[in-house]
Design a protein around this motif. Structure first.
Motif, PDB file in Angstrom:
ATOM      1  N   ALA A 361      -1.046 -12.663  17.129  1.00 31.55           N
ATOM      2  CA  ALA A 361      -1.954 -12.398  16.015  1.00 31.55           C
ATOM      3  C   ALA A 361      -2.734 -13.653  15.637  1.00 31.55           C
ATOM      4  O   ALA A 361      -3.948 -13.592  15.366  1.00 31.55           O
ATOM      5  CB  ALA A 361      -1.166 -11.875  14.821  1.00 31.55           C
ATOM      6  N   ALA A 362      -2.047 -14.810  15.598  1.00 31.82           N
ATOM      7  CA  ALA A 362      -2.731 -16.058  15.251  1.00 31.82           C
ATOM      8  C   ALA A 362      -3.783 -16.421  16.288  1.00 31.82           C
ATOM      9  O   ALA A 362      -4.830 -16.994  15.966  1.00 31.82           O
ATOM     10  CB  ALA A 362      -1.701 -17.181  15.112  1.00 31.82           C
ATOM     11  N   ARG A 363      -3.538 -16.068  17.550  1.00 27.56           N
ATOM     12  CA  ARG A 363      -4.472 -16.404  18.622  1.00 27.56           C
ATOM     13  C   ARG A 363      -5.784 -15.633  18.470  1.00 27.56           C
ATOM     14  O   ARG A 363      -6.859 -16.136  18.829  1.00 27.56           O
ATOM     15  CB  ARG A 363      -3.822 -16.107  19.971  1.00 27.56           C
ATOM     16  N   HIS A 364      -5.715 -14.382  17.932  1.00 29.66           N
ATOM     17  CA  HIS A 364      -6.908 -13.543  17.881  1.00 29.66           C
ATOM     18  C   HIS A 364      -7.430 -13.307  16.470  1.00 29.66           C
ATOM     19  O   HIS A 364      -8.487 -12.682  16.302  1.00 29.66           O
ATOM     20  CB  HIS A 364      -6.614 -12.178  18.521  1.00 29.66           C
ATOM     21  N   ALA A 365      -6.712 -13.765  15.411  1.00 30.13           N
ATOM     22  CA  ALA A 365      -7.141 -13.518  14.037  1.00 30.13           C
ATOM     23  C   ALA A 365      -8.382 -14.331  13.708  1.00 30.13           C
ATOM     24  O   ALA A 365      -8.579 -15.441  14.205  1.00 30.13           O
ATOM     25  CB  ALA A 365      -6.012 -13.850  13.067  1.00 30.13           C
ATOM     26  N   ALA A 366      -9.205 -13.758  12.828  1.00 27.93           N
ATOM     27  CA  ALA A 366     -10.383 -14.495  12.360  1.00 27.93           C
ATOM     28  C   ALA A 366      -9.983 -15.503  11.298  1.00 27.93           C
ATOM     29  O   ALA A 366     -10.439 -16.655  11.330  1.00 27.93           O
ATOM     30  CB  ALA A 366     -11.415 -13.511  11.795  1.00 27.93           C
ATOM     31  N   SER A 367      -9.106 -15.091  10.338  1.00 20.66           N
ATOM     32  CA  SER A 367      -8.713 -16.021   9.282  1.00 20.66           C
ATOM     33  C   SER A 367      -7.298 -15.804   8.764  1.00 20.66           C
ATOM     34  O   SER A 367      -6.648 -16.746   8.325  1.00 20.66           O
ATOM     35  CB  SER A 367      -9.693 -15.918   8.103  1.00 20.66           C
ATOM     36  N   THR A 368      -6.796 -14.548   8.808  1.00 17.92           N
ATOM     37  CA  THR A 368      -5.542 -14.252   8.115  1.00 17.92           C
ATOM     38  C   THR A 368      -4.635 -13.381   8.984  1.00 17.92           C
ATOM     39  O   THR A 368      -5.113 -12.510   9.721  1.00 17.92           O
ATOM     40  CB  THR A 368      -5.808 -13.510   6.785  1.00 17.92           C
ATOM     41  N   VAL A 369      -3.324 -13.647   8.882  1.00 17.22           N
ATOM     42  CA  VAL A 369      -2.295 -12.829   9.519  1.00 17.22           C
ATOM     43  C   VAL A 369      -1.339 -12.372   8.425  1.00 17.22           C
ATOM     44  O   VAL A 369      -0.891 -13.168   7.598  1.00 17.22           O
ATOM     45  CB  VAL A 369      -1.534 -13.615  10.601  1.00 17.22           C
ATOM     46  N   TRP A 370      -1.058 -11.063   8.428  1.00 20.31           N
ATOM     47  CA  TRP A 370      -0.150 -10.490   7.427  1.00 20.31           C
ATOM     48  C   TRP A 370       1.169 -10.086   8.098  1.00 20.31           C
ATOM     49  O   TRP A 370       1.160  -9.445   9.153  1.00 20.31           O
ATOM     50  CB  TRP A 370      -0.775  -9.254   6.773  1.00 20.31           C
ATOM     51  N   LEU A 371       2.281 -10.452   7.475  1.00 25.67           N
ATOM     52  CA  LEU A 371       3.609 -10.110   7.981  1.00 25.67           C
ATOM     53  C   LEU A 371       4.393  -9.458   6.846  1.00 25.67           C
ATOM     54  O   LEU A 371       4.484 -10.008   5.746  1.00 25.67           O
ATOM     55  CB  LEU A 371       4.351 -11.357   8.475  1.00 25.67           C
ATOM     56  N   SER A 372       4.970  -8.255   7.107  1.00 23.62           N
ATOM     57  CA  SER A 372       5.750  -7.555   6.081  1.00 23.62           C
ATOM     58  C   SER A 372       6.998  -6.957   6.719  1.00 23.62           C
ATOM     59  O   SER A 372       7.012  -6.644   7.912  1.00 23.62           O
ATOM     60  CB  SER A 372       4.921  -6.451   5.416  1.00 23.62           C
ATOM     61  N   ALA A 373       8.047  -6.790   5.905  1.00 23.14           N
ATOM     62  CA  ALA A 373       9.301  -6.179   6.354  1.00 23.14           C
ATOM     63  C   ALA A 373       9.847  -5.344   5.218  1.00 23.14           C
ATOM     64  O   ALA A 373       9.896  -5.787   4.067  1.00 23.14           O
ATOM     65  CB  ALA A 373      10.310  -7.248   6.767  1.00 23.14           C
ATOM     66  N   HIS A 374      10.261  -4.126   5.539  1.00 22.28           N
ATOM     67  CA  HIS A 374      10.829  -3.242   4.525  1.00 22.28           C
ATOM     68  C   HIS A 374      11.709  -2.204   5.210  1.00 22.28           C
ATOM     69  O   HIS A 374      11.634  -2.005   6.427  1.00 22.28           O
ATOM     70  CB  HIS A 374       9.734  -2.553   3.692  1.00 22.28           C
ATOM     71  N   ALA A 375      12.559  -1.539   4.412  1.00 22.02           N
ATOM     72  CA  ALA A 375      13.454  -0.503   4.942  1.00 22.02           C
ATOM     73  C   ALA A 375      12.645   0.691   5.416  1.00 22.02           C
ATOM     74  O   ALA A 375      11.588   1.007   4.868  1.00 22.02           O
ATOM     75  CB  ALA A 375      14.461  -0.066   3.873  1.00 22.02           C
ATOM     76  N   SER A 376      13.157   1.355   6.471  1.00 20.79           N
ATOM     77  CA  SER A 376      12.405   2.443   7.088  1.00 20.79           C
ATOM     78  C   SER A 376      13.353   3.510   7.600  1.00 20.79           C
ATOM     79  O   SER A 376      14.578   3.341   7.591  1.00 20.79           O
ATOM     80  CB  SER A 376      11.544   1.897   8.231  1.00 20.79           C
ATOM     81  N   GLU A 377      12.765   4.629   8.068  1.00 23.56           N
ATOM     82  CA  GLU A 377      13.522   5.687   8.718  1.00 23.56           C
ATOM     83  C   GLU A 377      13.752   5.335  10.182  1.00 23.56           C
ATOM     84  O   GLU A 377      13.076   4.476  10.743  1.00 23.56           O
ATOM     85  CB  GLU A 377      12.772   7.024   8.615  1.00 23.56           C
ATOM     86  N   ALA A 378      14.707   6.020  10.804  1.00 25.06           N
ATOM     87  CA  ALA A 378      15.011   5.783  12.221  1.00 25.06           C
ATOM     88  C   ALA A 378      13.820   6.211  13.073  1.00 25.06           C
ATOM     89  O   ALA A 378      13.140   7.188  12.764  1.00 25.06           O
ATOM     90  CB  ALA A 378      16.254   6.550  12.631  1.00 25.06           C
ATOM     91  N   PRO A 379      13.519   5.481  14.144  1.00 29.20           N
ATOM     92  CA  PRO A 379      12.433   5.906  15.039  1.00 29.20           C
ATOM     93  C   PRO A 379      12.752   7.228  15.704  1.00 29.20           C
ATOM     94  O   PRO A 379      13.915   7.580  15.892  1.00 29.20           O
ATOM     95  CB  PRO A 379      12.358   4.761  16.053  1.00 29.20           C
ATOM     96  N   GLU A 380      11.733   7.960  16.074  1.00 25.52           N
ATOM     97  CA  GLU A 380      11.915   9.275  16.683  1.00 25.52           C
ATOM     98  C   GLU A 380      12.662   9.149  18.003  1.00 25.52           C
ATOM     99  O   GLU A 380      12.356   8.298  18.832  1.00 25.52           O
ATOM    100  CB  GLU A 380      10.543   9.917  16.914  1.00 25.52           C
ATOM    101  N   GLY A 381      13.677  10.002  18.175  1.00 27.30           N
ATOM    102  CA  GLY A 381      14.440  10.011  19.426  1.00 27.30           C
ATOM    103  C   GLY A 381      15.652   9.118  19.417  1.00 27.30           C
ATOM    104  O   GLY A 381      16.431   9.119  20.371  1.00 27.30           O
ATOM    105  N   SER A 382      15.845   8.328  18.352  1.00 30.95           N
ATOM    106  CA  SER A 382      17.025   7.456  18.299  1.00 30.95           C
ATOM    107  C   SER A 382      18.050   8.062  17.363  1.00 30.95           C
ATOM    108  O   SER A 382      17.737   8.890  16.511  1.00 30.95           O
ATOM    109  CB  SER A 382      16.643   6.050  17.805  1.00 30.95           C
ATOM    110  N   GLU A 383      19.320   7.654  17.512  1.00 32.11           N
ATOM    111  CA  GLU A 383      20.408   8.145  16.679  1.00 32.11           C
ATOM    112  C   GLU A 383      20.595   7.207  15.502  1.00 32.11           C
ATOM    113  O   GLU A 383      20.893   6.032  15.671  1.00 32.11           O
ATOM    114  CB  GLU A 383      21.707   8.247  17.485  1.00 32.11           C
ATOM    115  N   ALA A 384      20.411   7.764  14.277  1.00 32.54           N
ATOM    116  CA  ALA A 384      20.528   6.914  13.095  1.00 32.54           C
ATOM    117  C   ALA A 384      21.957   6.443  12.891  1.00 32.54           C
ATOM    118  O   ALA A 384      22.217   5.302  12.591  1.00 32.54           O
ATOM    119  CB  ALA A 384      20.029   7.668  11.857  1.00 32.54           C
ATOM    120  N   GLY A 385      22.931   7.350  13.061  1.00 32.09           N
ATOM    121  CA  GLY A 385      24.340   6.977  12.960  1.00 32.09           C
ATOM    122  C   GLY A 385      24.725   6.398  11.618  1.00 32.09           C
ATOM    123  O   GLY A 385      25.628   5.603  11.506  1.00 32.09           O
ATOM    124  N   GLY A 386      23.992   6.791  10.531  1.00 35.23           N
ATOM    125  CA  GLY A 386      24.318   6.268   9.213  1.00 35.23           C
ATOM    126  C   GLY A 386      23.805   4.865   8.966  1.00 35.23           C
ATOM    127  O   GLY A 386      24.070   4.296   7.926  1.00 35.23           O
TER     128      GLY A 386
END
Length: 465
Positions: A361-386
């Motif tokens: 992202a830094a190699r191709h960004a014009a000025s800013t790179v945004w990074l975020s992390a948050h809780a999510s649902e399981a991806p499709e096709g994977s086993e959540a397993g709690g």
């Protein structure tokens, strides 16, 4: 339906068994009490019958005489169903005697063929009096004197008295058993919860190991659970030894291959341009393949362990600080929500996946790179397993990629912009590591126009209650 909770399963079985047992007990006690009441009623009528017999004689005028005193006012009250009757038999032509409660009515006598006498020369039969009362009649025939003059003696009692007594007893019995059953259910529930508490303590100890707060199952456990905790601790120790051995072997292999590949790369610079380019490209491909398989081996070795844990926020903050120093002309923004978010991954895998995305992202960004992390649902096709899943998004404000270009960018060694430095292995390595953790990598055009890379990675298992 299969019940997953041991507590619910034991409670259900205990409740079902208690309910069945109480129903059977109620039916048995009711039946026994009914038989006992009927037997007592029959004995009472027999006693009253012999009281009447003892009170009746033949008078001087050859008539029946006597005034039975049975000690029960119902024999003197009309229409009660409680009667006594004395009737002469054969040639004995005396006037019959009866209780005042009978009045001028009488009770039909069944034939001896239908209701025979027993070995005591008694017989009992139900009847209905003139007032509609259901009664039980006790009857016998007695010779009153030496001349052979005999009489039939009958005493009746109202069966409604017995039925009402049985119904009252049954009603009180059912109420008592219901109260007892409810109290027993409460006591059984408390006893079961108390008895299964060590299993819950063992579960909480295992959760501490899973969250990385402890290395072994610790606590005082009863004999039945202690063997399980000992085996679990042995399994954890075995996993730890496997992980350490795998890491050591991976390190040894990486060290043994690093020098030969570096020699090949250096030698490629001394060769002619065409030959050197072939050797260099093959050496770089071999280096990428070796690194890829080393990553797979290391991830497979530690993925089965319960001890893989990385706090998301400190690692991401450290990566952003490094990228800010390396790219002072770019702005990097970080958002982590909620606080304390953790990944079920090795720290170096998190750094390699997110670091490659940030570098790209830094190699191709014009000025800013945004990074975020948050809780999510399981991806499709994977086993959540709690378990919890974490979504990490890296986005820039660069030119972005078209859908066809995104497919090309994910291929190993493909570089869409030859003017930028790099080997073309970054996104491919990110995809491989993500897949090894059963996660997901998605590339798309972001709202700011640049490339939006979305990682879905495994977090720590949710604590169950």
């Amino acid at each position: 339906m299969y019940v997953r909770s041991v507590t619910a399963r034991v409670l259900a079985l205990a409740t079902a068994w208690s309910a069945l047992a109480l129903v059977v007990i109620a039916l048995v006690i009711s039946a026994l009490y009914a038989k006992s009441s009927e037997r007592a009623f029959t004995d009472l009528l027999r006693a009253q019958l012999y009281n009447v017999i003892n009170s009746i004689t033949i008078g001087e005028d050859n008539s029946l005489a006597g005034n039975p005193q049975l000690g029960d006012l119902r024999f003197s009250q009309p229409e009660t169903g409680w009667y006594w009757i004395v009737e002469p038999l054969g040639t004995f032509a005396a006037t019959p005697l009866s209780s005042s409660s009978l009045g001028t009515s009488n009770i039909q006598v069944p034939s001896i063929l239908n209701v025979p006498f027993n070995n005591r020369y008694e017989r009992f039969y139900p009847a209905t009096d003139a007032y509609g009362n259901h009664v039980l009649v006790a009857e016998t025939e007695v010779v009153l004197d030496a001349d052979g003059r005999a009489a039939r003696f009958r005493v009746s009692g109202n069966l409604n008295v017995v039925q009402e007594d049985i119904q009252a007893f049954t009603r009180n019995l059912y109420i008592a058993l219901v109260v007892f059953g409810v109290l027993s259910l409460v006591v059984n529930g408390l006893a079961i919860l108390f008895g299964l508490r060590p299993l819950d303590e063992a579960r909480r100890a295992l959760e501490k190991v899973r969250r990385g707060e402890a290395e072994r199952l610790e606590g005082q456990f009863p004999r039945e659970v202690r063997s399980l905790t000992v085996e679990m601790n042995a399994l954890i120790d075995s996993n730890r030894r496997i992980v350490e051995r795998a890491r050591m072997q991976v390190g040894n292999l990486a060290h043994s291959l690093k020098t030969p590949i570096a020699v090949l790369l250096n030698e490629s610079r001394l060769l002619e341009r065409s030959q050197g380019e072939v050797v260099r490209s093959q050496a770089e491909a071999m280096q990428g393949q070796v690194q890829s398989y080393l990553n797979r081996a290391r991830i497979a070795a530690q993925r089965e362990s319960l001890l893989a844990r990385t706090e998301a926020e400190p690692v991401l903050e450290r990566l952003v600080r490094v990228m800010r120093r390396l790219n002072p002309e770019r702005s990097f923004e970080l958002v982590v929500s909620p606080a304390g978010l953790s990944l079920a991954m090795e720290q170096q895998d998190v750094e390699e996946t997110v670091g490659n995305l940030l570098e790209n992202a830094a190699r191709h960004a014009a000025s800013t790179v945004w990074l975020s992390a948050h809780a999510s649902e399981a991806p499709e096709g994977s086993e959540a397993g709690g378990r919890q899943w974490v979504e990490i998004v890296v986005e820039d404000d660069g030119p972005g990629l078209e859908p066809d270009e995104i497919k090309e960018a994910l291929k190993r060694g493909r570089r869409l912009d030859e003017s930028k430095p790099g080997t073309g292995l970054g996104l491919s390595i990110v995809g491989e590591i993500t897949r090894e953790y059963q996660g997901e990598l998605q590339l798309s055009r972001g709202e700011r126009g640049g490339l939006r890379a979305r990682l879905t990675l495994p977090g720590l298992a949710r604590e169950t209650v």
